[in-house]
Write a protein that holds these residues in place. Structure first.
Motif, PDB file in Angstrom:
ATOM      1  N   ARG A 186      83.154  76.300 153.478  1.00 48.78           N
ATOM      2  CA  ARG A 186      82.916  77.645 154.008  1.00 48.78           C
ATOM      3  C   ARG A 186      81.966  78.411 153.091  1.00 48.78           C
ATOM      4  O   ARG A 186      81.043  79.095 153.553  1.00 48.78           O
ATOM      5  N   HIS A 187      82.177  78.294 151.782  1.00 52.38           N
ATOM      6  CA  HIS A 187      81.282  78.955 150.817  1.00 52.38           C
ATOM      7  C   HIS A 187      79.873  78.395 150.919  1.00 52.38           C
ATOM      8  O   HIS A 187      78.885  79.157 150.972  1.00 52.38           O
ATOM      9  N   VAL A 191      76.060  80.048 151.847  1.00 56.49           N
ATOM     10  CA  VAL A 191      74.815  79.916 151.096  1.00 56.49           C
ATOM     11  C   VAL A 191      73.704  79.379 152.001  1.00 56.49           C
ATOM     12  O   VAL A 191      72.560  79.843 151.952  1.00 56.49           O
ATOM     13  N   LEU A 192      74.052  78.395 152.839  1.00 59.85           N
ATOM     14  CA  LEU A 192      73.058  77.854 153.766  1.00 59.85           C
ATOM     15  C   LEU A 192      72.550  78.933 154.712  1.00 59.85           C
ATOM     16  O   LEU A 192      71.341  78.997 155.002  1.00 59.85           O
ATOM     17  N   ARG A 193      73.425  79.798 155.178  1.00 60.34           N
ATOM     18  CA  ARG A 193      72.983  80.885 156.067  1.00 60.34           C
ATOM     19  C   ARG A 193      71.993  81.802 155.353  1.00 60.34           C
ATOM     20  O   ARG A 193      71.030  82.287 155.961  1.00 60.34           O
ATOM     21  N   GLU A 194      72.212  82.029 154.062  1.00 53.92           N
ATOM     22  CA  GLU A 194      71.272  82.869 153.302  1.00 53.92           C
ATOM     23  C   GLU A 194      69.898  82.200 153.222  1.00 53.92           C
ATOM     24  O   GLU A 194      68.865  82.862 153.383  1.00 53.92           O
ATOM     25  N   HIS A 195      69.880  80.890 152.981  1.00 57.58           N
ATOM     26  CA  HIS A 195      68.600  80.181 152.949  1.00 57.58           C
ATOM     27  C   HIS A 195      67.932  80.198 154.318  1.00 57.58           C
ATOM     28  O   HIS A 195      66.700  80.342 154.415  1.00 57.58           O
ATOM     29  N   ILE A 208      77.013  70.944 161.222  1.00 57.76           N
ATOM     30  CA  ILE A 208      77.650  70.684 159.936  1.00 57.76           C
ATOM     31  C   ILE A 208      78.565  69.471 160.062  1.00 57.76           C
ATOM     32  O   ILE A 208      79.450  69.419 160.919  1.00 57.76           O
ATOM     33  N   SER A 209      78.328  68.488 159.190  1.00 58.47           N
ATOM     34  CA  SER A 209      79.156  67.291 159.106  1.00 58.47           C
ATOM     35  C   SER A 209      80.000  67.377 157.842  1.00 58.47           C
ATOM     36  O   SER A 209      79.471  67.583 156.746  1.00 58.47           O
ATOM     37  N   GLY A 210      81.300  67.205 157.995  1.00 55.81           N
ATOM     38  CA  GLY A 210      82.200  67.241 156.850  1.00 55.81           C
ATOM     39  C   GLY A 210      82.932  65.927 156.690  1.00 55.81           C
ATOM     40  O   GLY A 210      83.340  65.305 157.679  1.00 55.81           O
ATOM     41  N   ARG A 230      87.143  72.944 161.054  1.00 57.41           N
ATOM     42  CA  ARG A 230      86.512  73.550 162.238  1.00 57.41           C
ATOM     43  C   ARG A 230      86.252  75.026 161.992  1.00 57.41           C
ATOM     44  O   ARG A 230      85.189  75.554 162.332  1.00 57.41           O
ATOM     45  N   ASP A 231      87.218  75.693 161.372  1.00 59.36           N
ATOM     46  CA  ASP A 231      87.070  77.117 161.067  1.00 59.36           C
ATOM     47  C   ASP A 231      85.961  77.349 160.041  1.00 59.36           C
ATOM     48  O   ASP A 231      85.349  78.426 160.016  1.00 59.36           O
ATOM     49  N   ALA A 232      85.688  76.327 159.191  1.00 56.21           N
ATOM     50  CA  ALA A 232      84.610  76.441 158.212  1.00 56.21           C
ATOM     51  C   ALA A 232      83.247  76.118 158.809  1.00 56.21           C
ATOM     52  O   ALA A 232      82.233  76.202 158.118  1.00 56.21           O
ATOM     53  N   GLY A 233      83.205  75.735 160.091  1.00 55.17           N
ATOM     54  CA  GLY A 233      81.942  75.480 160.764  1.00 55.17           C
ATOM     55  C   GLY A 233      81.644  74.027 161.052  1.00 55.17           C
ATOM     56  O   GLY A 233      80.593  73.715 161.622  1.00 55.17           O
TER      57      GLY A 233
END
Length: 261
Positions: A186-187, A191-195, A208-210, A230-233
């Motif tokens: 999630r964190h 950061v990816l959204r900021e980039h 997003i693959s986890g 899933r909640d983390a994207g």
């Protein structure tokens, strides 16, 4: 939200190829969405000199042996092959598979892969420099090839470095793969959204693959771990399995969880 997909990273270590081939067929029949392998030259655990097979030649065989699943490397190290050659190899496998390749790319990390095969292991920073230079070369070569890939191959980038790797994801990737627990992912996704904002990219265009086992992330049961990721994207849930036997019990539970959603 993106639909839930399940990926299996079939790690080609300690197994006869016949068993690998049987597991590929079984996974496709069970309904897995994506089949990955890794791009190493030696086993990562167990006997360091145990049985092992090369990534891209095996992917070409999988492309002929399957009909539905997407497939690719998780991930292919750009330091092991000339980037233009790597693009051509991926394009060729994409045609063999009739348009099912995911082009997973990374900077590499396993020192023995580099040293035993005569590559410069460099430093992590220099390997990231190589990845940064390779990405536009690969895209340029894909655009120049005749025939071109069957489809616009999705580019997957693996890694979680907040300053450089996630910037490359924002600039180039269709899929981002990372290890980590839900809070970590999630964190990192933040950061990816900021980039993405900095480069003018819609973060929702990046899947997003986890990891859900078979790597640095601990394995977890789908009913518990699935909703948290899933909640983390996360929408692509990627499980790794190793030879020689390839137990698919946990994969079956992840597929059942996907279908129950």
């Amino acid at each position: 939200m993106r639909p839930i997909r399940i990926a299996l990273q079939l790690q080609p270590q300690h197994a006869e190829y016949a068993r690998i081939r049987e597991t590929v067929a079984e996974a496709e029949e069970l309904g897995v969405d994506v089949l990955f392998t890794w791009d190493h030259f030696f086993p990562l655990d167990g006997d360091p000199d145990g049985r092992h097979f090369e990534c891209w030649t095996m992917l070409a065989a999988w492309a002929e042996a399957t009909t539905r699943v997407e497939l690719g490397p998780l991930v292919s190290c750009v330091g092991y092959r000339n980037p233009d050659l790597l693009a051509d190899m991926a394009r060729t496998v994409d045609h063999v598979s009739r348009g099912r390749v995911i082009l997973g790319l990374g900077s590499g990390w396993f020192e023995r892969d580099f040293t035993d095969y005569g590559y410069d292991p460099a430093t992590p920073a220099r390997r990231l420099d190589d990845l940064t230079r390779a990405l536009p070369r690969i895209q340029s070569r894909l655009a120049a090839l005749n025939p071109p890939p069957v489809r616009r191959m999705p580019v997957l980038i693996g890694g979680s470095g907040e300053r450089r790797t996630l910037r490359l994801v924002a600039e180039h990737a269709d899929i981002w793969h990372a290890f980590g627990d839900p809070d970590t992912l999630r964190h990192k996704a933040g950061v990816l959204r900021e980039h993405c904002a900095a480069v003018g990219r819609d973060p929702d265009r990046i899947e997003i693959s986890g990891s859900v086992g078979g790597g640095p992330s601990p394995a977890g049961e789908p009913d518990d771990l699935g909703p948290k990721l899933r909640d983390a994207g996360v929408s692509l849930f990627t499980l790794g399995v190793s030879g020689p036997d390839y137990d698919l019990g946990l994969l079956r539970r992840w597929l059942a969880w996907r279908d129950a959603q």
